[in-house]
Design a protein around this motif. Structure first.
Motif: not given
Length: 286
Positions: A125-126, A129-130, A133, A153, A156-157, A160-161
């Protein structure tokens, strides 16, 4: 030919490989006039399957099918359409007809596939996120398979961005799988794009997923693997990308972690090791 392809898609007895064989080996002007018994003989169907195929063939109703698709806002993308993705045309076995819901303009965007284990850890997950975006800021569409774990995920990422995302699913639209991602499925149909090679009423079958994986990698300039076990389905996508002459990227993990065994092996075999988005962009810009 789009209507003929649609007709064939509503014959579940006809596999993706069999339809591709028909398309490759029979002149297009003959395909439309072939009777179901001629198709069955050409494909050497066993008698029981041949009879089932004939029933499916004659059961099809184009008008009611098109009305149903229109009512559910499902569009058709044929290999003969101008907006069919050029990268997919390059495949030996491209999907001949895709069912789509969402923004078809995304088909023309540059894309990166992100896939991985269904058993995503906090580390996975990290990583997403890294990486996601900055990749979205490069105007890449994030493509994945809407499976649980890394795939979901990644979608989703991107959302979200404010990025763009595309999902390729292994079932029909009316029988989406996995059910736990239904809400995400609905969101992507509204703000991104969902594609399926299977008629809307089709349920997911185990062989659909490797077939689906070739489309995920085939749409994209490259495929990024984030967490994968030694026998992960994500490695099938990586193999498809290699066979399609596309870039393969992998994020390393600890040598004792089961979810890193597949990605670490890919890196040993030549996949580009990724620590940040720039590692990916350097290759794609070439």
């Amino acid at each position: 030919m789009k209507n003929w392809l649609l007709h064939m898609k509503y014959c579940p007895s006809l596999s993706v490989k069999q339809l591709s064989k028909l398309w490759r080996e029979i002149p297009k002007d003959r395909l439309r006039s072939l009777a179901p018994n001629e198709i069955a003989v050409f494909l050497e169907m066993p008698e029981e399957k041949s009879e089932r195929f004939k029933q499916e063939f004659y059961h099809f109703n184009l008008v009611s099918t098109m009305n149903e698709l229109d009512n559910r806002e499902i569009q058709l993308v044929s290999i003969e359409d101008d907006y069919y993705p050029q990268l997919l045309r390059e495949l030996y076995d491209p999907p001949l007809l895709l069912f789509a819901r969402g923004d078809l303009e995304l088909l023309a965007w540059e894309k990166l596939a992100i896939v991985g284990t269904r058993k995503m850890t906090e580390y996975g997950k990290q990583i997403l996120h890294h990486l996601v975006e900055p990749l979205c800021k490069e105007s890449l569409v994030i493509v994945s398979g809407l499976a649980t774990g890394i795939d979901a995920q990644a979608h989703r990422e991107a959302l979200e961005v404010g990025g763009k995302t595309m999902a390729v699913i292994g079932s029909g639209f009316f029988n989406f799988y996995p059910r736990e991602n239904m809400e995400l499925f609905e969101v992507i149909m509204k703000s991104g794009l969902v594609l399926s090679e299977y008629a809307p009423h089709m349920t997911a079958r185990k062989w659909h997923f490797p077939e689906r994986n070739r489309i995920i990698s085939g749409l994209c300039l490259g495929t990024l693997i984030i967490q994968a076990e030694k026998r992960s389905g994500s490695l099938i996508t990586a193999d498809a990308a290699l066979n399609q002459n596309r870039e393969v990227f992998a994020v390393p993990g600890g040598i004792f972690g089961l979810s890193s065994a597949g990605t670490n092996k890919l890196i040993q075999e030549g996949a580009k090791l990724v620590m940040d988005a720039q590692d990916i962009m350097e290759e794609l810009r070439q």
